[in-house]
Design an enzyme around this catalytic site. Sequence first.
Site, PDB file in Angstrom:
ATOM      1  N   ILE A 169       0.824  -1.417   0.121  1.00  0.00           N
ATOM      2  CA  ILE A 169       0.052   0.088   0.079  1.00  0.00           C
ATOM      3  C   ILE A 169       0.714   1.233   0.041  1.00  0.00           C
ATOM      4  CG2 ILE A 169      -1.582   1.226   1.117  1.00  0.00           C
ATOM      5  CD1 ILE A 169      -2.677  -1.251   2.531  1.00  0.00           C
ATOM      6  N   GLU A 170       1.829   1.119   0.908  1.00  0.00           N
ATOM      7  CA  GLU A 170       2.614   2.403   0.893  1.00  0.00           C
ATOM      8  C   GLU A 170       3.498   2.777  -0.509  1.00  0.00           C
ATOM      9  OE1 GLU A 170       2.877   4.695   3.067  1.00  0.00           O
ATOM     10  OE2 GLU A 170       1.653   3.587   4.694  1.00  0.00           O
TER      11      GLU A 170
END
Length: 250
Positions: free
Chosen positions: A116-117
């Site tokens: 996600i990051e």
Amino acid sequence: MATQTYERSDSLVSSLYDRLQSIVCAFVLLLCGAIGFAGTLGAAHILTPLAASTITYEIIEPQTPAYSAVAMGESAALTPLSSVFTPQVQYWAPLINAWAIAFQMDPNLIATVIQIESCGDPSVGSSAGAQGLFQVMPFHFAPGEDMLDVQTNAARGLNYLAGGLAKANGHVGLALAGYNGGHGVIDRGWATWPAETQRYYYWGSRIYSEATSGTGSSPTLQEWLTAGGGSLCTRAQATEDQLTQQQAGY
């Protein structure tokens, strides 16, 4: 004369009966009073020690949530890395497994955060100032540290994630929310979270759950890619291609 004798006898019997009735009533009243007093005294004797003493409870076996050991600990650290993550995240699999052992954490949780990051791009930065593979904010680094160094970035990011897991008592979704919005959100209700943190909780908790389910697919990850994550992974792939070329000496 006989009539007069009968009248006296009747009067005497009536008088004796009235006295006897009075005595019986008095006896009954005395008996009821004695019973009531004894009951009150007994109740006072029983209740007074309870009111006067302090009751101490001993917890024999503290109850911890069932999810508390899912993502933390030696067993969690040895969990196989799922194949659901994109190739850009799988690129870091050897390091993800090593970090899992070092931080006693499920490698699938580490991969979820990377997914996600940054989708595996160690050079990416955000408009808010977050840096690197784990998108760590600058204030988490010591002065002079290279924020884009993969090992340093991982150490700072995973220390913060581990702190969130401890604060959330092992609840992965809350720990992920804390990673995004700060540990302060862990103890607050969903409705108070920023919209970004709510989305982060949704993506992160579902992707992690699907990655550890053993099904081999993650519909939520595909949803994330379609919602905009795909462009992040495209950039990550370009960065990783450059890293591969540098390692090959090109």
